[in-house]
Scaffold this active site. Structure first.
Site, PDB file in Angstrom:
ATOM      1  N   CYS A   1       0.853  -1.193   0.000  1.00  0.00           N
ATOM      2  CA  CYS A   1       0.000   0.000   0.000  1.00  0.00           C
ATOM      3  C   CYS A   1       0.887   1.240   0.000  1.00  0.00           C
ATOM      4  CB  CYS A   1      -0.925  -0.010   1.215  1.00  0.00           C
ATOM      5  SG  CYS A   1      -2.167   1.302   1.170  1.00  0.00           S
TER       6      CYS A   1
ATOM      7  N   THR B   1     -25.953   3.295  11.199  1.00  0.00           N
ATOM      8  CA  THR B   1     -27.073   3.025  10.294  1.00  0.00           C
ATOM      9  C   THR B   1     -27.828   4.310   9.998  1.00  0.00           C
ATOM     10  OG1 THR B   1     -29.060   1.691   9.931  1.00  0.00           O
ATOM     11  CG2 THR B   1     -28.676   2.484  12.175  1.00  0.00           C
TER      12      THR B   1
ATOM     13  N   THR C   1     -31.048  -2.611   9.247  1.00  0.00           N
ATOM     14  CA  THR C   1     -29.959  -3.298   8.536  1.00  0.00           C
ATOM     15  C   THR C   1     -29.035  -4.066   9.474  1.00  0.00           C
ATOM     16  OG1 THR C   1     -28.547  -1.325   8.653  1.00  0.00           O
ATOM     17  CG2 THR C   1     -29.963  -1.554   6.711  1.00  0.00           C
TER      18      THR C   1
ATOM     19  N   GLU D   1     -22.949   3.443   0.861  1.00  0.00           N
ATOM     20  CA  GLU D   1     -23.272   2.166   1.481  1.00  0.00           C
ATOM     21  C   GLU D   1     -22.145   1.158   1.267  1.00  0.00           C
ATOM     22  OE1 GLU D   1     -28.068   1.796   1.378  1.00  0.00           O
ATOM     23  OE2 GLU D   1     -27.122   2.172  -0.568  1.00  0.00           O
TER      24      GLU D   1
END
Length: 514
Positions: free
Chosen positions: A153, A408, A420, A485
């Protein structure tokens, strides 16, 4: 500069398929860098026309090209969706202003799609790197470099190379591991094991570090180091999983950063430049995206109803876990089976580069015993140990874990008022399942019901070998969901991975202490 540094596996496979050979490497290297002087006598590396020339060359070879070049915070997410996200809170803005001189890097901008989580992350991140603790500052950044380098990375490596240089000590260490003290080199073993197969950590590894004479580590120092390693392994998963671009301005400091940190534009791989990997283009679309979402919603509803009637025995629950664990063996990223990613300039910070991820449960082998969460959990064991040896970090880690898991907005794509929690727990527990960690109160049959195969492939790739993550994988699941999301998915994967690494390491430390 290593000539393979900027080639992802997807692009290398494409070049292979097109029978382009290595001639493009020679061409690309000839066009690689230019520079222009900046104030203070420093040099800012730029790419100028290189990507455009590269596009022309590939086009001349018959490859379908786009004129678009991915810029902005992420190569997966359109820039306007990140810039137009929810504003940061006043307290977060104040924190960035006071502690980071108002610099909002690409990682922070992508994570800022979830401001509440970002605040918890920054508090923990800053405490680990800059506040009072067992380790000196330059050790912390060097350990961050070692951890991020395990997954190649370079974005994180370059950031902490610069942080290390700004401290102004021991600059020779940046030439590679062989130039740093033996005490730091002794971390190589647990660094590679934690990054790739954390279930192999034993109390003997801990003993070897705390009882090595003049190169020994105190338990407090070791806990600080372990948290840093796990933090940056997991952060590499988020960087690759969210397509976070290197920051556009990389300055050369004392000549060290030059070959480690190419400019963001010049570092773009083929997949950032072609139609298959455009952040602002149209992602891969499934014609049945509407039915896909509705089917997921229906499965969630059905599972919720079945929970009330399900009185599965302990043996049945164990069988479901074993089945899911074995099925995870079959989840493989296409084209990457047993393939080693080519070396990069950050390899100087990597010991034993051939050591990589292997499945916890492998066919025909004696596998390690399942880690039973009821016997050693973060809440009941890990938290208290880490907090006792490294004051307050346990509270900050716990806040970060809970924020990611509880986060959420009560919606799924276009549906509002949705609980969820079932889906969030399935994502978190699936990562732990791949790492051999079992919760005896969780029905692992839900995982297969809630997580489609393309999502499982993405999860395994981003978690276990994140350097192989591609835009195509990112686009292959949840076609109707918002990018925010999917970033939330990556937050859950990152925290699940970090907690898994910590559980194995802290259990080994506990066993050593007792």
């Amino acid at each position: 500069m290593n000539e393979n540094a900027d080639i992802c596996n997807h692009c290398r496979n494409m070049i292979r398929e097109k029978n382009l050979g290595s001639s493009w490497l020679v061409f690309y290297k000839q066009q690689r860098f230019t520079s222009r002087p900046q104030s203070g006598g420093k040099t800012l590396l730029t790419a100028n026309t290189t990507p455009f020339v590269y596009l022309w060359w590939l086009g001349a070879k018959g490859m379908k090209m786009s004129r678009h070049i991915s810029t902005g915070p992420s190569s997966f997410i359109p820039e306007n969706e990140i810039i137009g996200a929810m504003p940061l809170s006043d307290s977060t803005v104040m924190f960035l202003d006071e502690e980071f001189s108002s610099r909002v890097d690409n990682l922070t901008q992508v994570m800022g799609l979830h401001p509440h989580y970002l605040q918890a992350f920054l508090r923990c991140h800053y405490y680990l790197l800059r506040m009072d603790g067992p380790l000196p500052l330059h050790y912390r950044h060097y350990i961050a470099i070692m951890a991020a380098a395990r997954h190649q990375c370079s974005a994180l490596v370059c950031q902490h190379v610069q942080e290390f240089e700004q401290i102004g000590v021991c600059s020779d260490w940046l030439r590679g591991l062989e130039f740093c003290p033996q005490r730091l080199r002794n971390l190589n073993e647990i660094n590679k094991i934690l990054a790739h197969r954390p279930w192999l950590i034993t109390k003997q590894h801990i003993q070897a570090l705390v009882k090595t004479g003049e190169h020994s580590w105190s338990l407090a120092e070791l806990v600080h180091a372990v948290v840093l390693l796990a933090h940056f392994h997991a952060l590499a998963s988020f960087v690759f999983g969210s397509g976070v671009n290197p920051d556009p301005e990389v300055t050369e400091v004392n000549g060290v950063t030059n070959d480690l940190c190419p400019p963001a534009m010049a570092g773009l791989c083929t997949c950032h430049l072609t139609n298959g990997n455009r952040a602002n283009g149209n992602p891969l679309r499934n014609p049945n995206t509407g039915s896909e979402l509705e089917a997921l919603m229906e499965r969630m509803k059905r599972l919720l109803e079945e929970r009330e009637d399900d009185d599965a025995s302990e043996e049945e629950m164990f069988t479901r876990f074993e089945k899911e664990k074995k099925e995870s063996l079959l989840v493989v990223s296409a084209g990457f089976v047993e393939e080693v990613v080519p070396p990069s300039p950050v390899a100087r910070f990597v010991d034993d580069p051939s050591f990589g991820y292997q499945d916890f449960a492998r066919h025909g082998e004696d596998n390690p015993p399942t880690f039973k969460a009821q016997d050693y959990s973060w809440e009941d064991h890990g938290f208290s140990l880490v907090n006792r040896l490294y004051s307050d970090i346990g509270h900050l880690l716990d806040d970060k874990f809970r924020t990611a898991c509880d986060l959420t907005y009560y919606n799924m794509a276009s549906h509002e008022g949705v609980d969820t929690s079932m889906l969030r727990r399935a994502l978190f527990n699936y990562v732990h399942c791949m790492y051999g960690i079992r919760y005896d109160d969780y029905d692992y049959g839900e995982v297969n019901q809630l997580l489609e195969r393309s999502l499982k492939v993405y999860i395994k790739t981003a978690t276990c070998y994140p350097e192989r993550t591609t835009r195509r994988m990112y686009d292959s699941y949840w076609h109707q969901f918002r990018h925010s999301e999917k970033v939330h998915v990556n937050l859950l994967l990152m925290e699940a991975r970090m907690q898994a690494e910590l559980l194995y390491a802290l259990r080994a430390i506990t066993r050593y202490m007792t």
